[in-house]
Design a protein around this motif. Structure first.
Motif, PDB file in Angstrom:
ATOM      1  N   ALA A 148       2.387  10.278   9.452  1.00 21.72           N
ATOM      2  CA  ALA A 148       2.566   9.745   8.091  1.00 21.72           C
ATOM      3  C   ALA A 148       1.566  10.387   7.136  1.00 21.72           C
ATOM      4  CB  ALA A 148       2.408   8.229   8.093  1.00 21.72           C
ATOM      5  N   GLU A 149       0.340  10.572   7.588  1.00 19.23           N
ATOM      6  CA  GLU A 149      -0.677  11.182   6.731  1.00 19.23           C
ATOM      7  C   GLU A 149      -0.472  12.686   6.587  1.00 19.23           C
ATOM      8  OE1 GLU A 149      -4.605  10.051   7.940  1.00 19.23           O
ATOM      9  OE2 GLU A 149      -4.371   8.084   7.001  1.00 19.23           O
ATOM     10  N   GLN A 150      -0.078  13.352   7.669  1.00 14.64           N
ATOM     11  CA  GLN A 150       0.055  14.812   7.655  1.00 14.64           C
ATOM     12  C   GLN A 150       1.346  15.291   6.998  1.00 14.64           C
ATOM     13  OE1 GLN A 150      -0.165  15.786  11.788  1.00 14.64           O
ATOM     14  NE2 GLN A 150      -2.332  15.270  11.971  1.00 14.64           N
ATOM     15  N   LEU A 151       2.437  14.583   7.209  1.00 15.85           N
ATOM     16  CA  LEU A 151       3.740  15.091   6.803  1.00 15.85           C
ATOM     17  C   LEU A 151       4.388  14.342   5.647  1.00 15.85           C
ATOM     18  CD1 LEU A 151       5.364  15.997  10.248  1.00 15.85           C
ATOM     19  CD2 LEU A 151       4.098  17.455   8.665  1.00 15.85           C
ATOM     20  N   GLY A 152       3.719  13.355   5.093  1.00 16.74           N
ATOM     21  CA  GLY A 152       4.308  12.627   3.968  1.00 16.74           C
ATOM     22  C   GLY A 152       4.669  13.541   2.812  1.00 16.74           C
ATOM     23  N   ARG A 153       3.750  14.387   2.411  1.00  8.66           N
ATOM     24  CA  ARG A 153       3.996  15.295   1.288  1.00  8.66           C
ATOM     25  C   ARG A 153       5.035  16.371   1.640  1.00  8.66           C
ATOM     26  NH1 ARG A 153       1.571  16.119  -3.483  1.00  8.66           N
ATOM     27  NH2 ARG A 153       1.567  18.199  -4.394  1.00  8.66           N
ATOM     28  N   PRO A 154       4.909  17.077   2.780  1.00 13.73           N
ATOM     29  CA  PRO A 154       5.944  18.063   3.124  1.00 13.73           C
ATOM     30  C   PRO A 154       7.330  17.439   3.271  1.00 13.73           C
ATOM     31  CG  PRO A 154       4.003  18.414   4.475  1.00 13.73           C
ATOM     32  CD  PRO A 154       3.781  17.142   3.723  1.00 13.73           C
ATOM     33  N   LEU A 155       7.406  16.218   3.770  1.00 16.76           N
ATOM     34  CA  LEU A 155       8.703  15.552   3.902  1.00 16.76           C
ATOM     35  C   LEU A 155       9.296  15.249   2.531  1.00 16.76           C
ATOM     36  CD1 LEU A 155      10.651  14.494   6.097  1.00 16.76           C
ATOM     37  CD2 LEU A 155       9.623  12.273   5.764  1.00 16.76           C
ATOM     38  N   ALA A 156       8.454  14.867   1.585  1.00 20.87           N
ATOM     39  CA  ALA A 156       8.926  14.643   0.216  1.00 20.87           C
ATOM     40  C   ALA A 156       9.439  15.947  -0.397  1.00 20.87           C
ATOM     41  CB  ALA A 156       7.804  14.046  -0.639  1.00 20.87           C
ATOM     42  N   PHE A 157       8.748  17.059  -0.138  1.00 22.63           N
ATOM     43  CA  PHE A 157       9.227  18.368  -0.595  1.00 22.63           C
ATOM     44  C   PHE A 157      10.585  18.691   0.026  1.00 22.63           C
ATOM     45  CE2 PHE A 157       4.777  19.574  -1.788  1.00 22.63           C
ATOM     46  CZ  PHE A 157       5.056  20.006  -3.075  1.00 22.63           C
ATOM     47  N   ALA A 158      10.733  18.414   1.330  1.00 20.68           N
ATOM     48  CA  ALA A 158      12.009  18.681   2.006  1.00 20.68           C
ATOM     49  C   ALA A 158      13.129  17.870   1.373  1.00 20.68           C
ATOM     50  CB  ALA A 158      11.892  18.367   3.492  1.00 20.68           C
ATOM     51  N   ALA A 159      12.857  16.599   1.086  1.00 23.06           N
ATOM     52  CA  ALA A 159      13.867  15.745   0.454  1.00 23.06           C
ATOM     53  C   ALA A 159      14.266  16.293  -0.910  1.00 23.06           C
ATOM     54  CB  ALA A 159      13.349  14.317   0.325  1.00 23.06           C
ATOM     55  N   GLN A 160      13.274  16.757  -1.682  1.00 22.11           N
ATOM     56  CA  GLN A 160      13.575  17.322  -3.002  1.00 22.11           C
ATOM     57  C   GLN A 160      14.377  18.605  -2.870  1.00 22.11           C
ATOM     58  OE1 GLN A 160      12.461  15.843  -6.221  1.00 22.11           O
ATOM     59  NE2 GLN A 160      14.287  17.083  -6.586  1.00 22.11           N
ATOM     60  N   MET A 161      14.011  19.466  -1.902  1.00 27.29           N
ATOM     61  CA  MET A 161      14.736  20.717  -1.671  1.00 27.29           C
ATOM     62  C   MET A 161      16.191  20.444  -1.324  1.00 27.29           C
ATOM     63  SD  MET A 161      14.336  23.424   1.491  1.00 27.29           S
ATOM     64  CE  MET A 161      12.667  23.904   1.170  1.00 27.29           C
ATOM     65  N   ILE A 162      16.413  19.497  -0.431  1.00 30.60           N
ATOM     66  CA  ILE A 162      17.765  19.169   0.018  1.00 30.60           C
ATOM     67  C   ILE A 162      18.570  18.545  -1.119  1.00 30.60           C
ATOM     68  CG2 ILE A 162      19.080  17.669   1.576  1.00 30.60           C
ATOM     69  CD1 ILE A 162      16.683  18.154   3.592  1.00 30.60           C
ATOM     70  N   THR A 163      17.951  17.649  -1.866  1.00 33.29           N
ATOM     71  CA  THR A 163      18.627  17.001  -2.996  1.00 33.29           C
ATOM     72  C   THR A 163      18.998  18.029  -4.060  1.00 33.29           C
ATOM     73  OG1 THR A 163      17.428  14.951  -2.562  1.00 33.29           O
ATOM     74  CG2 THR A 163      18.455  15.172  -4.719  1.00 33.29           C
ATOM     75  N   ASP A 164      18.079  18.947  -4.351  1.00 37.96           N
ATOM     76  CA  ASP A 164      18.376  19.998  -5.329  1.00 37.96           C
ATOM     77  C   ASP A 164      19.553  20.853  -4.862  1.00 37.96           C
ATOM     78  OD1 ASP A 164      16.292  19.086  -6.895  1.00 37.96           O
ATOM     79  OD2 ASP A 164      14.924  20.718  -6.363  1.00 37.96           O
ATOM     80  N   ALA A 165      19.573  21.180  -3.579  1.00 32.42           N
ATOM     81  CA  ALA A 165      20.684  21.979  -3.044  1.00 32.42           C
ATOM     82  C   ALA A 165      22.000  21.218  -3.168  1.00 32.42           C
ATOM     83  CB  ALA A 165      20.413  22.352  -1.589  1.00 32.42           C
ATOM     84  N   LEU A 166      22.009  19.958  -2.760  1.00 30.05           N
ATOM     85  CA  LEU A 166      23.239  19.162  -2.796  1.00 30.05           C
ATOM     86  C   LEU A 166      23.749  18.970  -4.218  1.00 30.05           C
ATOM     87  CD1 LEU A 166      22.288  16.535  -0.085  1.00 30.05           C
ATOM     88  CD2 LEU A 166      24.139  18.219   0.088  1.00 30.05           C
ATOM     89  N   THR A 167      22.862  18.651  -5.145  1.00 28.35           N
ATOM     90  CA  THR A 167      23.292  18.442  -6.535  1.00 28.35           C
ATOM     91  C   THR A 167      23.652  19.757  -7.213  1.00 28.35           C
ATOM     92  OG1 THR A 167      20.987  18.428  -7.315  1.00 28.35           O
ATOM     93  CG2 THR A 167      22.004  16.288  -6.813  1.00 28.35           C
ATOM     94  N   GLY A 168      23.233  20.869  -6.624  1.00 35.76           N
ATOM     95  CA  GLY A 168      23.590  22.187  -7.135  1.00 35.76           C
ATOM     96  C   GLY A 168      24.868  22.739  -6.521  1.00 35.76           C
ATOM     97  N   GLY A 169      25.578  21.907  -5.761  1.00 37.32           N
ATOM     98  CA  GLY A 169      26.850  22.331  -5.177  1.00 37.32           C
ATOM     99  C   GLY A 169      26.731  23.020  -3.827  1.00 37.32           C
ATOM    100  N   HIS A 170      25.551  22.950  -3.223  1.00 36.18           N
ATOM    101  CA  HIS A 170      25.349  23.583  -1.917  1.00 36.18           C
ATOM    102  C   HIS A 170      25.480  22.539  -0.808  1.00 36.18           C
ATOM    103  CE1 HIS A 170      24.200  27.185  -4.014  1.00 36.18           C
ATOM    104  NE2 HIS A 170      23.364  26.473  -4.743  1.00 36.18           N
ATOM    105  N   ARG A 171      25.328  22.995   0.435  1.00 34.58           N
ATOM    106  CA  ARG A 171      25.552  22.111   1.584  1.00 34.58           C
ATOM    107  C   ARG A 171      24.341  22.072   2.492  1.00 34.58           C
ATOM    108  NH1 ARG A 171      30.289  25.338   3.778  1.00 34.58           N
ATOM    109  NH2 ARG A 171      28.660  26.860   3.500  1.00 34.58           N
TER     110      ARG A 171
END
Length: 196
Positions: A33-56
């Motif tokens: 939780a301490e080590q990966l909280g921030r990278p996991l949030a980045f991953a969620a943003q990356m995936i959300t940006d891809a999905l809302t941009g019409g990607h899969r």
């Protein structure tokens, strides 16, 4: 037929061994939780940006971890905890038929801007993924890798690695499932806002 009953005695050592699984899991989850909280949030943003941009989003794993790849894709395409429209996500089969290997399948299915999520709970398996990762990069896909060991040599600057290191593979598998849940929740938060 004789009636069965629970054992009247159990070894205190056995009880302690069972409890140790919970203690080890809780300790690892706290560290992650301490080590990966921030990278996991980045991953969620990356995936959300891809999905809302019409990607899969394509998920993949090998062996028993393929069930977690299927589970993640199902949570994204269906729902996690909130109702929402389905997202463009599916799991690639770990083993394909008719001699089509995973890299070739990814080459056919992956498009620039898509996200490939690789789940690998076993240590020392980075080399087994080299061709798949090279194919994803050749397709101009982003990669999010949930791993047990360091894949830095195979990942690009635009990729994210969520590494869970533990001496017991069972702890890595459990923790990766929590990462999957946290990732789904964060994506829902970004798309829908909070239910609270």
């Amino acid at each position: 037929m004789a009636a069965r009953s629970l054992p009247s005695m159990i070894s205190p050592m056995l009880e302690q061994r069972v409890q140790q699984h919970f203690f080890e899991s809780a300790d690892l989850l706290y560290q992650v939780a301490e080590q990966l909280g921030r990278p996991l949030a980045f991953a969620a943003q990356m995936i959300t940006d891809a999905l809302t941009g019409g990607h899969r989003v394509l998920t993949v794993a090998q062996g028993h971890a393929a069930l977690d790849a299927d589970y993640l894709a199902a949570r994204l395409a269906g729902r996690f905890e909130q109702d929402r429209p389905g997202l463009a996500a599916w799991s690639l089969p770990a083993q394909t038929r008719a001699g089509v290997d995973l890299s070739r399948l990814l080459q056919a299915q992956g498009h620039p801007g898509d996200v490939l999520i690789v789940i690998e709970p076993e240590a020392s398996r980075a080399a087994a993924w080299a061709e798949v990762l090279a194919t994803a990069h050749g397709q101009e896909m982003f990669v999010v890798a949930l791993t047990a060991d360091d894949w830095r040599g195979q990942l690009q600057d635009t990729d994210l690695q969520l590494r869970v290191s533990a001496p017991r593979a069972a702890r890595v598998v459990e923790t990766q499932r929590v990462l999957v849940h946290a990732l789904c929740d964060a994506i829902d938060q970004l798309l829908l806002g909070s239910e609270e």
